[in-house]
Structures are given as structure tokens and as C-alpha cells.
Design an enzyme around this catalytic site. Structure first.
Site, mmCIF file in Angstrom:
data_model
loop_
_atom_site.group_PDB
_atom_site.id
_atom_site.type_symbol
_atom_site.label_atom_id
_atom_site.label_comp_id
_atom_site.label_asym_id
_atom_site.label_seq_id
_atom_site.Cartn_x
_atom_site.Cartn_y
_atom_site.Cartn_z
ATOM 1 C CE1 TYR A 18 7.553 4.716 -25.832
ATOM 2 C CE2 TYR A 18 7.159 5.716 -23.840
ATOM 3 C CZ TYR A 18 7.995 4.949 -24.520
ATOM 4 O OH TYR A 18 9.226 4.648 -24.440
ATOM 5 N N GLY A 20 9.586 0.175 -15.534
ATOM 6 C CA GLY A 20 10.597 1.034 -14.637
ATOM 7 C C GLY A 20 11.792 0.014 -14.535
ATOM 8 C CG ASN A 43 1.741 2.688 -11.579
ATOM 9 O OD1 ASN A 43 2.520 3.933 -11.769
ATOM 10 N ND2 ASN A 43 1.047 2.303 -12.742
ATOM 11 N N GLY A 44 1.631 5.525 -9.630
ATOM 12 C CA GLY A 44 1.019 6.848 -9.511
ATOM 13 C C GLY A 44 1.437 7.813 -8.938
ATOM 14 C CB CYS A 60 5.562 2.653 -10.702
ATOM 15 S SG CYS A 60 6.489 4.003 -9.718
#
Ligand code: SF4
Length: 490
Positions: free
Chosen positions: A261, A45, A120-121, A19
Site C-alpha cells: 500500500y 505525509g 523516516n521511521g 514520512c
């Protein structure tokens, strides 16, 4: 993150951030800024996107499957989202989790007014909390762990929305970077360890939040600072900002894979340029794992900065020995392994005139399943490389992530299945080596990992998870109970 399958099957051969979030308050055209910010976060995403806005009276909601540009580039789409406050979200779907009902921000009408949340998570005790809530009569609309937060806020007995949110967050384990909208303003917060990123910026009178600083560059915002781990920032419509730290002081553990990354190389994460960090990882890798070769070749695009660093430290020339096509279809819409492999070959092609007759050092950011690495080694040999040495700019990824990153189940991670030499044989390289965990830490923070007190979450390398994993432990206990001893038949 999807609640039904925490072992999400990753597409292709990379871990995937699930996300990205963006929010703007006191902005003249909050939804347009949010759409632009989300566009810069598209790499986090690509399956679905949503924006919720508020104009002082009403909340407006638009969500769709696909990219930001497919859903929010038309003026009519933005016109459906009036107001001076907006929050948005881009996501990957997970197994069983695609479909509009899981697309964020999630929105609910609570007793105190509208409540929208972009997350997000991943909440690592969400199943346990959900079971309890359902037992008390809650009805869930989605399979998203984020909806647990809404139910906890809805059922909290505290009088203010901020206190109710804090009351809810106290029950959560795992990782969250949240942007919340209410009729009183915006709240941005990170979990006590700051596992997932969240930064604050400003454009004129507007305050903005994003998963990465690159979104601020794109919308023309000035980066102010990171939202601190465990911090809850509350902004009202007069521009007043309150900083609360309701969870006490914890040692921060941001995700080190953001440097490896996930984040765009033009972002700044944990105070360090991601591009510079990746180059430094490549330099460490060259010092730790040297090899005699003619060319350093990155696996595009994510291996490029580390390959530049490796070439710089080793003195071996850097060349683009693999060219990536940017116009192939996304491999993750193809479900079978065979289709995935075809996708790799369409995406990368050897630059034969460079590679032929040369000893190559291939640099990639990570190895997940190993299938892409194997095909790229094969591609180099087919193009006439005399030796192919593989160097990886992260330690072996041997453990799944439970903090909002789409990882294959552990049995599919190459490094969980094999030691170094069998891995080398599997990808058919002449040699294979990974940067050490201390080398990675030195590159991104200037110090060793310092065994007892790591400064980052590095659980996918070390297996040392910085939070409890309640749902996983419960599930493993249930499976153990179901596994009855088998009597031997003579
Ligand atoms: Fe990042 Fe790995 Fe920790 Fe997940 S387990 S948060 S990918 S470092």
C-alpha cells in the site's frame, strides 16, 4: 513519530506511512529539487513539510503545516533556501504531535557546526534513551523521536561527526532512513535491517536521495541503487562518496507493506516494480481464494492493481464499479467517527449502471478497522449488486506497527478482534478472504515466506517483530505493576 503516544490513532481506515524524505547535494538549486521531490512523496505525509538548505556558510530552514505546494511553490519560499545542499521531509502528525516544533528536518547547532536530520521511521527505544538523556541534563524541544538522535550525536565523545553519528545509531532500535546534513556534506543511512526505504540517484553532478524512486522520475534523476540496509553513505562537496557498513551484516527485513500500500505504484521497491507486485498479489489472491462472480471491482485507488491481477488470473471482467471523487476534503482533519464515515461516502460512489444485478468481487489492499469496507459493501448492495464478495490483497492486519507507520491501537484492528467469519459478518459481505502470507511473499519476491528466515518485515501480519521493542515492553511492565489484584467482595 511522536514520542508521547506510540499507539497513534490512524485516520480513516488505512495504515499511513508517516514520512517521506528527500535530499540533494552538489545541486545547482538544491532546495527547488528537494521541493519537487517532496511533492512526488506527498502521499507519505500530508500534514507538514520542511526543507533545510546549506550554501557553504549558513544553514537555512523553512517549515510549514500542510502540503508541499502550499508551502514551497512560490519562488520567494525557495529563495529563502539558497545553496547547493538541501534535505526535506513530509510527515503526518500523530496524536499530540502536530505543530511546527515537530516538523522536520530538525536542526541544531552542535559543537562541530550545524546538524540537520530528516528521519523516516520510528525508534522503538526512543523513550528509554530520552529518559536517560533528560536525566543527564538534556532539554528537548520537540516530542519527536528524531531529536534523540541529535542529543546522542551532541553528547558523543568521538572526534568526527561521522563517528559521532555512528556512535549514536548504535544505541538505536527500530527503523530509520536518515538524511543528515553537516557543514562537511550529506550522510544518508538506513537501519541495519533496512526496514524503511531509501534510494540513491544522480542528476548531473548532484547526488540525490529519496524514500521512493518516483521522486527521481519527477526531478529527472537517474536511479543508481538502494541505500543498503545498515549502510551509511557519506558525500562531500567534491562529489566523493564513501560507503560504510559500521553495523556488520544483517539479513535485510524491508517493510512488506510498502508493496501492499505505502509506495506509489510507479515506484520500484526492493528491486521490484510496486505496480507489478500489486498485480501479482491480485493473481495469487485469485488462485488462492476464487469465487464465482460477474465483475471484479477495485476499491479505488489502492485496490486497482491487485484487482487487475485478480481479473487477469480469474478471467472475470475488471470494471470500475466504484468511482472516487478526488475533490473531497481530507478525512483526517475530522476527529469523530461520524465525520469519518461521512468522508467515506463523499469519497466513493457506486457506478450503479455497472453494478446493478451483478455478482461483485470487491478487491482492496487491506482491512484495518473494517468500517470503510463495511460501507463500501453496503454501497454495492444499495446500487443493486446481487452478491458482494470481498477479497483482500494482504493477510489480516492483526498487529500494530512500531516502525514509523501510523496504526490504530491493536484493539481497533478488525483482525485482532475477530476471526474470519465474524469479520465477514461485520463488513456484511457474502464472502471474505485474504491472500495468505506465503501468497503475498510469492507475489513480491517469488518465494514462500520460509518461516524461520522471512525476507521482509511482516510484523503487522505475523506479530513477529524483527527488532526489540524496548519502550513497549517497559510500558507493559509498568502497567502490569500498577494493576493490583482486586479482592472479591462477598
Ligand atoms: Fe511494515 Fe507492517 Fe513491518 Fe510496520 S509492522 S514495518 S507496516 S510490515
Amino acid at each position: 513519530m511522536n514520542l508521547t503516544n506510540p499507539f497513534c490513532d490512524a485516520d480513516g481506515d488505512k495504515l499511513r506511512e508517516e514520512c517521506g524524505v528527500f535530499g540533494a547535494i552538489n545541486a545547482t538549486d538544491a532546495a527547488a529539487a528537494t521541493a519537487l521531490g517532496l511533492h512526488a512523496l506527498q502521499h507519505r505525509g500530508q500534514e507538514a513539510v520542511g526543507i533545510v538548505s546549506f550554501d557553504g556558510q549558513e544553514f537555512y530552514n523553512r517549515r510549514g503545516l500542510g502540503h508541499v505546494a502550499e508551502n514551497f511553490s512560490a519562488a520567494e519560499a525557495i529563495a529563502e533556501l539558497p545553496g547547493f545542499m538541501a534535505a526535506g521531509h513530509v510527515r503526518y502528525s500523530t496524536t499530540g504531535g502536530s505543530g511546527l516544533r515537530n516538523v522536520q528536518p530538525l536542526y541544531a547547532d552542535l559543537a562541530g557546526g550545524g546538524f540537520a536530520v530528516a528521519h523516516n521511521g520510528n525508534i522503538s527505544n526512543a523513550q528509554t534513551l530520552k529518559q536517560d538523556l533528560v536525566g543527564r541534563g538534556a532539554i528537548f524541544q520537540s516530542t519527536s523521536d528524531t531529536e534523540v538522535i541529535i542529543h546522542l550525536v551532541a553528547t558523543s565523545r568521538y572526534p568526527t561527526i561521522t563517528d559521532r553519528l555512528i556512535d549514536a545509531l548504535r544505541l538505536l532500535e527500530g527503523a530509520y532512513a536518515l538524511i543528515v546534513m553537516t557543514k562537511e556534506g550529506m550522510i544518508a543511512c538506513r537501519d541495519p535491517l533496512g526496514i524503511r526505504p531509501l534510494v540513491m540517484g544522480r542528476i548531473g553532478e548532484a547526488t540525490v536521495f529519496a524514500s521512493e524512486t518516483v521522486a527521481f522520475d519527477v526531478v529527472g534523476a537517474e536511479f543508481i541503487r538502494e541505500v543498503e540496509p545498515g549502510e551509511l553513505l557519506r558525500i562531500d562537496f567534491d562529489g566523493n562518496i564513501d560507503s560504510l557498513h559500521p553495523f556488520g551484516t544483517h539479513r535485510a527485513r524491508p517493510c512488506i507493506f510498502e508493496h501492499v500500500y505505502f509506495s506509489r505504484p510507479d515506484s520500484v521497491f526492493a528491486g521490484r516494480s510496486v505496480y507489478e507486485a500489486r498485480k501479482a498479489i491480485g493473481e495469487e489472491l485469485a488462485r488462492e481464494k476464487p469465487v464465482e462472480a460477474d465483475l471484479v471491482v477495485p476499491v479505488p485507488d489502492s485496490g486497482v492493481p491487485a484487482a487487475i491481477g485478480y481479473a487477469h488470473a480469474s478471467g472475470i471482467p475488471f470494471e470500475l464499479g466504484i468511482i472516487r471523487s478526488h475533490y473531497v476534503g481530507r478525512t483526517f482533519i475530522q476527529p469523530s467517527d461520524g465525520a469519518r464515515h461521512a468522508g467515506v461516502k463523499r469519497k466513493h460512489n457506486a457506478n450503479r449502471s455497472l453494478v446493478e444485478g451483478k455478482r461483485i468481487v470487491l478487491i482492496d489492499d487491506s482491512i484495518v478497522r473494517g468500517t470503510t469496507s463495511m460501507q463500501i459493501v453496503e454501497m454495492m448492495r444499495d446500487a443493486g449488486a446481487t452478491e458482494v464478495h470481498f477479497r483482500v490483497a494482504s493477510p489480516p492486519t492483526a498487529h500494530s506497527c512500531f516502525y514509523g507507520v501510523d496504526t490504530p491501537e491493536r484493539s481497533k484492528l478488525l483482525a485482532a478482534r475477530m476471526e474470519l467469519e465474524p469479520m465477514r459478518e461485520f463488513i456484511r459481505a457474502d464472502s471474505l478472504a485474504f491472500v495468505s502470507i506465503d501468497g503475498l511473499y510469492r507475489a513480491v519476491s517469488g518465494t514462500d515466506r520460509n518461516a524461520g528466515v522471512p525476507q521482509f518485515c511482516d510484523a503487522c501480519f505475523s506479530g513477529q517483530y524483527p527488532t526489540p521493542l524496548t519502550d513497549l515492553n517497559r510500558r507493559e511492565a509498568q502497567i502490569a505493576q500498577l494493576t493490583l489484584p482486586v479482592e472479591k467482595v462477598a
